[in-house]
Design a protein around this motif. Structure first.
Motif, mmCIF file in Angstrom:
data_model
loop_
_atom_site.group_PDB
_atom_site.id
_atom_site.type_symbol
_atom_site.label_atom_id
_atom_site.label_comp_id
_atom_site.label_asym_id
_atom_site.label_seq_id
_atom_site.Cartn_x
_atom_site.Cartn_y
_atom_site.Cartn_z
ATOM 1 N N SER A 13 46.661 -1.522 -1.969
ATOM 2 C CA SER A 13 47.092 0.201 -2.338
ATOM 3 C C SER A 13 48.203 0.449 -2.825
ATOM 4 C CB SER A 13 45.844 0.796 -1.264
ATOM 5 O OG SER A 13 44.674 0.733 -1.039
ATOM 6 N N ALA A 41 36.589 -14.948 1.715
ATOM 7 C CA ALA A 41 36.963 -13.239 0.891
ATOM 8 C C ALA A 41 38.200 -13.391 0.795
ATOM 9 C CB ALA A 41 36.211 -12.719 1.221
ATOM 10 N N ILE A 95 44.857 -4.527 2.741
ATOM 11 C CA ILE A 95 44.304 -3.252 2.082
ATOM 12 C C ILE A 95 45.552 -2.467 1.707
ATOM 13 C CG2 ILE A 95 42.246 -2.076 1.848
ATOM 14 C CD1 ILE A 95 40.814 -4.065 3.688
ATOM 15 N N ILE A 98 42.054 -6.171 -2.876
ATOM 16 C CA ILE A 98 41.299 -4.819 -2.324
ATOM 17 C C ILE A 98 39.354 -5.212 -2.664
ATOM 18 C CG2 ILE A 98 40.614 -3.090 -2.033
ATOM 19 C CD1 ILE A 98 43.374 -1.807 -3.865
ATOM 20 N N ASP A 99 39.426 -5.277 -3.799
ATOM 21 C CA ASP A 99 37.348 -5.961 -3.810
ATOM 22 C C ASP A 99 37.646 -7.152 -2.676
ATOM 23 O OD1 ASP A 99 37.526 -3.975 -5.061
ATOM 24 O OD2 ASP A 99 37.698 -4.956 -7.351
ATOM 25 N N PHE A 100 37.989 -7.918 -2.836
ATOM 26 C CA PHE A 100 37.620 -8.816 -1.649
ATOM 27 C C PHE A 100 38.234 -9.008 -0.043
ATOM 28 C CE2 PHE A 100 38.073 -12.132 -5.169
ATOM 29 C CZ PHE A 100 36.785 -12.517 -5.442
ATOM 30 N N TRP A 101 38.815 -8.045 0.305
ATOM 31 C CA TRP A 101 39.594 -7.697 1.101
ATOM 32 C C TRP A 101 38.015 -6.930 1.855
ATOM 33 C CZ3 TRP A 101 44.689 -7.578 -0.013
ATOM 34 C CH2 TRP A 101 45.344 -8.116 0.876
ATOM 35 N N CYS A 102 37.569 -5.516 0.733
ATOM 36 C CA CYS A 102 36.561 -4.623 1.139
ATOM 37 C C CYS A 102 34.772 -5.626 1.207
ATOM 38 C CB CYS A 102 36.270 -3.855 -0.177
ATOM 39 S SG CYS A 102 38.207 -2.908 0.247
ATOM 40 N N GLN A 103 34.598 -6.281 0.612
ATOM 41 C CA GLN A 103 34.218 -7.538 0.959
ATOM 42 C C GLN A 103 34.026 -8.558 2.555
ATOM 43 O OE1 GLN A 103 33.463 -10.451 -2.645
ATOM 44 N NE2 GLN A 103 31.900 -11.746 -1.275
ATOM 45 N N ALA A 135 41.566 -13.027 -1.615
ATOM 46 C CA ALA A 135 42.324 -11.737 -1.306
ATOM 47 C C ALA A 135 43.783 -11.970 -1.816
ATOM 48 C CB ALA A 135 41.698 -10.979 -0.282
ATOM 49 N N GLN A 143 44.150 -4.686 -7.315
ATOM 50 C CA GLN A 143 42.664 -4.581 -7.141
ATOM 51 C C GLN A 143 41.745 -6.020 -6.156
ATOM 52 O OE1 GLN A 143 41.915 -0.935 -7.378
ATOM 53 N NE2 GLN A 143 39.879 -2.594 -6.379
ATOM 54 N N GLU A 144 42.214 -6.767 -7.603
ATOM 55 C CA GLU A 144 40.943 -7.623 -7.300
ATOM 56 C C GLU A 144 41.054 -8.115 -5.675
ATOM 57 O OE1 GLU A 144 40.185 -12.355 -8.426
ATOM 58 O OE2 GLU A 144 41.361 -11.288 -9.394
#
Length: 181
Positions: free
Chosen positions: A70, A28, A66, A45-50, A32, A42-43
């Motif tokens: 942002s 992930a 992140i 951020i999604d991977f880092w949040c995963q 990211a 945005q993609e």
């Protein structure tokens, strides 16, 4: 694969691994980092949040990443949340860390969100500790954002039917027809 310059193949492999083992944090994070480098924040951020979802204590650098994405998206309030979380995580690991690099990033988001005074105060505090902090110096030297310009219109100003919004007067109908905005 990434070290060999085969980034596309590395991304494919990371995606395949995540499909069967979603807890593989390094996959992930790799996706990211690649997305952020390509400007797809945005993609990223999604991977880092995963990745964060599978960690008990997220690494400060991950939280900073992140925050940076942002900020790049213009979501300065989220950036501030993640920068503050990163600073808290770093202080928990090493209480003598001043976190000046993170404070400069916080200042950057404060500045971009219109809170220039608070940003300048942060930069000043960092520079008082380390007067050669390049990041703080660069941010401190920024010009204030320009105020929006609205040309004044007097009540006596009358527009002719041939006056264009560009400020020129068109004398011939053919010239008006050629003007496209």
């Amino acid at each position: 694969l990434k070290e060999k310059g085969a980034l596309r193949q590395a991304c494919q492999a990371w995606r395949q691994i995540l499909a069967v083992a979603p807890g593989r944090i390094e996959c992930a994070e790799g996706l990211a980092e690649t997305a952020a480098a390509a400007g797809r924040h945005q993609e990223a951020i999604d991977f880092w949040c995963q990745a964060v979802a599978h960690m008990s204590k997220p690494a400060p650098a991950l939280l900073v990443s992140i925050g940076k994405s942002s900020h790049a998206l213009g979501d300065h309030s989220s950036a501030l949340v993640f920068y503050n979380r990163a600073m808290e995580a770093r202080l928990a690991l090493k209480s003598t860390d001043e976190c000046d690099d993170v404070k400069v990033l916080i200042g950057r988001s404060l500045y971009a969100s219109g809170n220039q005074d608070a940003a300048i105060q942060l930069y000043t505090n960092v520079l008082q500790r380390e007067e050669s902090n390049v990041l703080a110096l660069l941010e401190y030297a920024k010009e204030p954002p320009p105020a929006p310009f609205t040309p004044p219109l007097s009540k006596t100003t009358q527009r002719s039917p041939h006056h264009s919004p560009l400020g020129c007067t068109l004398s011939a109908p053919a010239a008006r027809d050629r003007l496209t905005i």
